[in-house]
Design a protein around this motif. Structure first.
Motif, PDB file in Angstrom:
ATOM      1  N   HIS A   1     -36.112 -43.833 -13.332  1.00  0.00           N
ATOM      2  CA  HIS A   1     -36.923 -44.952 -12.594  1.00  0.00           C
ATOM      3  C   HIS A   1     -35.911 -45.618 -11.692  1.00  0.00           C
ATOM      4  N   ARG A   2     -34.672 -45.756 -11.938  1.00  0.00           N
ATOM      5  CA  ARG A   2     -33.695 -46.473 -11.321  1.00  0.00           C
ATOM      6  C   ARG A   2     -33.557 -46.016  -9.877  1.00  0.00           C
ATOM      7  N   ARG A   3     -33.633 -44.741 -10.148  1.00  0.00           N
ATOM      8  CA  ARG A   3     -33.327 -43.858  -8.521  1.00  0.00           C
ATOM      9  C   ARG A   3     -34.843 -44.001  -7.853  1.00  0.00           C
ATOM     10  N   LEU A   4     -35.793 -43.867  -8.646  1.00  0.00           N
ATOM     11  CA  LEU A   4     -36.914 -44.043  -7.801  1.00  0.00           C
ATOM     12  C   LEU A   4     -37.384 -45.443  -7.175  1.00  0.00           C
ATOM     13  N   ASP A   5     -36.698 -46.603  -7.909  1.00  0.00           N
ATOM     14  CA  ASP A   5     -36.893 -47.856  -7.331  1.00  0.00           C
ATOM     15  C   ASP A   5     -35.888 -47.804  -5.953  1.00  0.00           C
ATOM     16  N   ARG A   6     -35.024 -47.015  -5.950  1.00  0.00           N
ATOM     17  CA  ARG A   6     -34.115 -47.148  -4.745  1.00  0.00           C
ATOM     18  C   ARG A   6     -34.584 -46.205  -3.839  1.00  0.00           C
ATOM     19  N   GLY A   7     -35.842 -45.572  -3.857  1.00  0.00           N
ATOM     20  CA  GLY A   7     -36.272 -45.112  -2.977  1.00  0.00           C
ATOM     21  C   GLY A   7     -35.993 -43.319  -2.730  1.00  0.00           C
ATOM     22  N   THR A   8     -35.504 -42.860  -3.965  1.00  0.00           N
ATOM     23  CA  THR A   8     -35.212 -41.525  -4.213  1.00  0.00           C
ATOM     24  C   THR A   8     -36.362 -40.801  -4.510  1.00  0.00           C
TER      25      THR A   8
ATOM     26  N   ASP B   1     -44.108 -44.115 -22.383  1.00  0.00           N
ATOM     27  CA  ASP B   1     -44.400 -44.796 -21.786  1.00  0.00           C
ATOM     28  C   ASP B   1     -43.717 -44.877 -20.377  1.00  0.00           C
ATOM     29  N   LEU B   2     -42.473 -44.466 -20.578  1.00  0.00           N
ATOM     30  CA  LEU B   2     -41.567 -44.224 -19.330  1.00  0.00           C
ATOM     31  C   LEU B   2     -41.846 -43.469 -18.339  1.00  0.00           C
ATOM     32  N   LEU B   3     -42.790 -42.280 -18.707  1.00  0.00           N
ATOM     33  CA  LEU B   3     -43.416 -41.425 -17.815  1.00  0.00           C
ATOM     34  C   LEU B   3     -44.375 -41.799 -16.918  1.00  0.00           C
ATOM     35  N   ALA B   4     -44.765 -43.044 -17.164  1.00  0.00           N
ATOM     36  CA  ALA B   4     -45.806 -43.747 -16.343  1.00  0.00           C
ATOM     37  C   ALA B   4     -44.927 -44.210 -14.819  1.00  0.00           C
ATOM     38  N   GLY B   5     -45.453 -43.779 -13.944  1.00  0.00           N
ATOM     39  CA  GLY B   5     -45.070 -44.041 -12.691  1.00  0.00           C
ATOM     40  C   GLY B   5     -44.179 -43.024 -12.033  1.00  0.00           C
ATOM     41  N   LEU B   6     -43.968 -41.986 -12.863  1.00  0.00           N
ATOM     42  CA  LEU B   6     -43.156 -40.820 -12.516  1.00  0.00           C
ATOM     43  C   LEU B   6     -44.058 -39.852 -12.083  1.00  0.00           C
ATOM     44  N   GLU B   7     -43.647 -38.858 -11.020  1.00  0.00           N
ATOM     45  CA  GLU B   7     -44.467 -37.741 -10.895  1.00  0.00           C
ATOM     46  C   GLU B   7     -44.034 -36.544 -11.816  1.00  0.00           C
ATOM     47  N   VAL B   8     -45.042 -36.172 -12.715  1.00  0.00           N
ATOM     48  CA  VAL B   8     -44.650 -35.043 -13.622  1.00  0.00           C
ATOM     49  C   VAL B   8     -45.178 -33.765 -13.161  1.00  0.00           C
ATOM     50  N   LEU B   9     -44.566 -32.655 -13.063  1.00  0.00           N
ATOM     51  CA  LEU B   9     -44.957 -31.264 -12.805  1.00  0.00           C
ATOM     52  C   LEU B   9     -45.652 -30.803 -13.970  1.00  0.00           C
ATOM     53  N   ALA B  10     -46.610 -29.926 -13.607  1.00  0.00           N
ATOM     54  CA  ALA B  10     -47.246 -29.053 -14.702  1.00  0.00           C
ATOM     55  C   ALA B  10     -46.414 -28.095 -15.142  1.00  0.00           C
ATOM     56  N   ARG B  11     -46.313 -27.881 -16.512  1.00  0.00           N
ATOM     57  CA  ARG B  11     -45.410 -26.691 -16.966  1.00  0.00           C
ATOM     58  C   ARG B  11     -46.298 -25.386 -16.866  1.00  0.00           C
ATOM     59  N   LYS B  12     -45.292 -24.260 -16.881  1.00  0.00           N
ATOM     60  CA  LYS B  12     -45.788 -22.836 -16.797  1.00  0.00           C
ATOM     61  C   LYS B  12     -46.127 -22.192 -18.189  1.00  0.00           C
ATOM     62  N   THR B  13     -46.969 -21.736 -18.758  1.00  0.00           N
ATOM     63  CA  THR B  13     -47.273 -21.445 -19.894  1.00  0.00           C
ATOM     64  C   THR B  13     -47.183 -20.003 -20.313  1.00  0.00           C
ATOM     65  N   TYR B  14     -46.559 -19.714 -21.325  1.00  0.00           N
ATOM     66  CA  TYR B  14     -46.328 -18.084 -21.752  1.00  0.00           C
ATOM     67  C   TYR B  14     -46.803 -18.009 -23.163  1.00  0.00           C
ATOM     68  N   GLU B  15     -47.513 -17.078 -23.388  1.00  0.00           N
ATOM     69  CA  GLU B  15     -47.996 -16.474 -24.748  1.00  0.00           C
ATOM     70  C   GLU B  15     -47.251 -15.888 -25.487  1.00  0.00           C
ATOM     71  N   HIS B  16     -46.994 -16.422 -26.698  1.00  0.00           N
ATOM     72  CA  HIS B  16     -45.895 -15.543 -27.555  1.00  0.00           C
ATOM     73  C   HIS B  16     -46.594 -15.827 -28.918  1.00  0.00           C
TER      74      HIS B  16
END
Length: 851
Positions: free
Chosen positions: A33-40, A57-72
């Motif tokens: 979040h600190r780096r995002l606020d600096r424009g990174t 709660d800290l994930l809010a406001g951050l872009e979260v990429l989808a995971r790649k799933t594997y069946e095991h």
């Protein structure tokens, strides 16, 4: 900054947690979040919230990429999608739990492999690790907590991070966080507090984390001091350096320094031994380098050797480079009178130490000057010195008297000084003193007015005698020092030559231990030398040379422990002090030779296992197809013959029977080759060599029906000399060669030709097929090698291997040549039978498969 033209590598920032739940993921997201606020440009590649609300709660406001799933095993496992992160190409990516093991089928076995790929692409990564996952601390953590960490990460990966931030809270605060349900689910809280999260465990984990980070900080500090050329001591951490001379007080000084280091809060302890740059031992006790090194390691010190003629300067330079805060020295062994002239190493070190604290440790040898050899030369030179002390002054007196009218008194004085110097150089101090006093008296009586009277009372006469005595003492001292240095240099050259010869033995032989022990026995003039290893209560002789080697270290005349439970012992005579030191040095070579032997044995065993595994693999892969093919043909033909509903003509029935017979012959040949290869591998082939005609061998081979002879033309004259061979083995060789040519030599004819050359008879099996490249021919004769390694070829590739093995067992040779115009020619060369042995030729057996 990266160099021009070189892609930028991303930076890795790691939040190192002292224990689970201290908030390392929380800290990593706060940094995002600190780096995002600096424009990174920041994305979350993967974060494990473990159902902790404040972390989620800290994930809010951050872009979260989808995971790649594997069946095991019926479950879907989510992992970092490396391709998605690379395609998105953010400036910073958050990847949690760096030590995590990826799901089966992922591109990397460990998550730090994914992170390495992101860093190589120029993406900065923020990640997390708990201290218990560090590889070097796995055993320690298991002893403390009773839990073995299965997911670990090499320390080098974490140490390579550009930034490491320690995330830590007190054990009491962590237990409160656990009790409030901020870490684990309520059903796991009580068990966790009673086991892993006990206060003692958390304190120990916290200390491990602090010490590990302190080591990392210390490495960074040393790097910074080196880059900035800072020599001043920074007391950021207690570090004790102990200096040893190799004298009898060294052990006491090292132990005292170890106690000082422990009292300073387990400070680092470094033991340094200052050596002269000329390589010569100084006067005094012989230096025991190996013994000092073992003692230093026993008390937990690292051992270092530094070369320098100015001992205080070299010692302080080492201490400042190591950022030492304390320096421990032994008090001087020099006498009080010697210290009046030269205050010694300790005093100079204290004067120049600056901010480094210097401890002078007293010991039993303090104040007792080291025993020095007297000013005495070898007896041979003294035997010449005493006559010179008498004759040279007398000769100078005679010359002075004869030349009294030509030279003045000053010339006579110089002449007598010369006799004193020459005598000192020849015989040393005592003869020089005699020459000085006697020459002075002769000069006074015969050459100094009034003549023939002893007038020593005059000041100038007394001064001349005193001056000659002083000259005698000084020259004798220089001569004695030079002689002792020459002896030391000769001894050093001898030792260096011996050690070099021992080193050559160790490096030049596959098993150098016996030769090395023999060299040691010869060099020291010993009766026997042996290497003993303890096996429980008894001793085993690992290697020995000489007569009647001792079986226990207690029975040896010389004994050196070169490793725990390993001794180098010798019998024959008691070694001198200098020889014992050299013998101890040689013991290191013996240990190296022993380790080389064991490594060679392990390598041989590993190679044998690898060869056996490769042989089994090749056998299974080769035999699987070639057994199945004829068995399938036999089963199909037999099934057709037995089917009562299938009507077939006599020709069809005969064709099926021929298929069964042909397939059975192929199986028989395959089994025969396998058995023959096994016999060759075990050395069980014992040929019965007798005179035999190659024409008869070829006829029996082709007429036995074991090879397809329809395309074979034979040109083997009946008058060829007989060969010395085993009939059965020779037929097997010819059969394999012809069969190989028929099957792999293309559709053209195969020729078998015989010829005689001197004492050899050669049989050539020629085909006109595709041939084999020259560099591939040696592989033809290896086991399980098909021509060109073609999968479609039939046979397991044992025919030529068996043929060459049988040929060499009979004293012959089997090679491959190019056929003129294209193809391959196999040349079988056997020794010709002696003349007169024709009547003893052995007829081929009725069954050509015998052998």
């Amino acid at each position: 900054m990266s160099e021009p033209g070189v892609p930028r590598r991303g930076e890795l920032r790691i939040h190192l947690g002292a224990a689970p739940g201290v908030g390392k993921t929380y800290a990593a997201l706060n940094e995002a979040h600190r780096r995002l606020d600096r424009g990174t440009d920041v994305v979350v590649g993967l974060v494990e919230t473990h159902r902790r609300p404040r972390t989620a709660d800290l994930l809010a406001g951050l872009e979260v990429l989808a995971r790649k799933t594997y069946e095991h095993r019926g479950a879907e496992l989510g992992e970092l999608d490396v391709d998605a992160v690379l395609a998105r190409a953010p400036e910073v990516c958050v990847v949690d739990e760096l030590a995590h093991s990826c799901a089966p089928g992922a591109r990397h076995a460990k998550r730090f492999g994914d992170v390495e790929e992101l860093l190589a692409a120029g993406i900065d990564v923020i990640s997390t690790v708990n201290v218990q996952h560090l590889e070097s601390l796995g055993d320690v953590v298991e002893r403390i907590t009773g839990v073995r960490q299965r997911e670990t990460i090499p320390d080098a990966v974490v140490r390579a991070a550009d930034q490491i931030e320690l995330v830590d809270i007190t054990p009491e605060a962590l237990r409160r966080r656990m009790a409030h349900g901020n870490i684990y689910a309520p059903e796991k809280i009580d068990a966790s507090l009673a086991n892993y999260f006990r206060t003692g465990n958390l304190i120990a984990l916290r200390e491990l984390a602090l010490l590990w980070v302190a080591d990392q900080v210390d490495v960074a500090l040393q790097r910074y001091r080196s880059e900035e050329a800072i020599s001043e001591v920074w007391e950021a951490r207690e570090r004790v350096v102990v200096a040893v001379t190799g004298g009898p007080e060294s052990a006491t000084v090292i132990r005292r320094a170890a106690r000082i280091a422990r009292r300073a809060g387990s400070a680092d302890l470094l033991c340094v031994h200052i050596l002269r740059s000329d390589g010569l031992a100084t006067t005094g006790p012989r230096r025991d380098g190996p013994g000092l090194r073992r003692l230093a390691e026993d008390v937990g010190a690292s051992f270092h050797s530094v070369v320098g003629d100015d001992v205080p300067a070299a010692l302080l330079e080492f201490a400042r480079a190591a950022n030492a805060t304390q320096l421990v020295l032994g008090t001087s062994r020099r006498s009080r009178w010697a210290r009046l002239v030269d205050p010694g190493i300790g005093a100079r070190t204290i004067a120049e130490s600056g901010t480094i604290d210097v401890h002078l440790v007293s010991h039993a040898e303090a104040g007792a000057a080291a025993k020095r050899p007297g000013w005495s030369l070898p007896a041979r030179r003294q035997a010449w010195g005493w006559p010179a002390a008498v004759l040279l002054p007398v000769l100078a007196t005679v010359v002075g008297v004869l030349l009294r009218e030509s030279v003045d008194l000053s010339t006579d004085v110089v002449l007598f000084f010369l006799t004193t110097v020459v005598t000192a150089m020849i015989g040393g101090l005592a003869p020089a003193l005699l020459a000085a006093v006697g020459g002075g008296l002769l000069l006074n009586v015969f050459l100094t007015p009034p003549l023939y009277t002893l007038t020593v009372a005059q000041p100038e006469n007394a001064f001349a005698i005193v001056a000659m005595v002083i000259v005698a003492v000084l020259v004798a001292a220089v001569v004695d020092r030079a002689d002792r240095r020459a002896v030391q240099a000769a001894q050093a050259r001898t030792e260096a030559t011996l050690l070099a010869s021992f080193a050559r033995v160790v490096l030049a032989r596959s098993d150098p231990l016996p030769k090395l022990l023999e060299r040691v026995r010869e060099a020291f003039g010993l009766t026997s030398v042996a290497l003993l290893e303890r096996r429980g209560p008894t001793w085993d002789v690992t290697a020995c040379t000489g007569e009647a080697p001792c079986a226990r270290p207690a029975d040896a005349d010389a004994d050196v422990e070169i490793d725990e439970g390993v001794h180098l012992v010798a019998t024959g005579r008691t070694l001198t002090a200098s020889e014992s030191a050299l013998f101890a040095t040689v013991s290191g070579q013996a240990l190296l030779a022993l380790r080389n032997r064991r490594m060679a044995a392990e390598a041989t065993d590993a190679q044998r296992r690898a060869d056996a595994a490769g042989l089994r693999t090749a056998l299974l892969s080769a035999v699987g197809h070639d057994l199945r093919t004829p068995l399938t043909a036999i089963k199909a033909a037999a099934g057709s013959l037995r089917d009562p509903t299938l009507r077939m003509s006599t020709g069809d029935r005969q064709e099926l029977l021929a298929t069964v017979e042909e397939s059975a012959d192929r199986l028989t040949g395959l089994v025969d080759n396998l058995l023959d290869s096994s016999r060759l591998a075990t050395g069980a082939v014992s040929p019965i060599v007798a005179p035999v005609g190659l024409d008869e061998v070829v006829a029996a081979t082709l007429g036995g029906g074991h090879v397809d002879a329809t395309r074979v033309t034979v040109d083997v004259a009946e008058d060829l000399p007989a060969v010395l061979a085993d009939t059965g083995l020779a037929e097997r060789v010819v059969a394999n060669l012809v069969d190989n040519a028929v099957r792999h030599g293309g559709a053209g004819p195969v020729a078998v030709r015989g010829s005689a050359h001197r004492d050899r008879v050669e049989l050539r099996v020629v085909d006109t097929g595709p041939g084999v490249p020259r560099k591939e021919r040696d592989r033809l004769f290896g086991p399980f090698q098909r021509l060109g390694d073609r999968r479609a070829a039939t046979g397991v590739g044992l025919g030529l291997h068996v043929a060459r093995g049988f040929t060499e067992a009979m004293g012959g040779r089997l090679d491959a040549e190019d056929t003129p115009g294209g193809g391959l020619t196999m040349v079988l060369s056997l020794p010709a039978a002696p003349l007169g042995a024709e009547e003893h030729r052995v007829a081929p057996p009725l069954d050509p498969a015998v052998g």
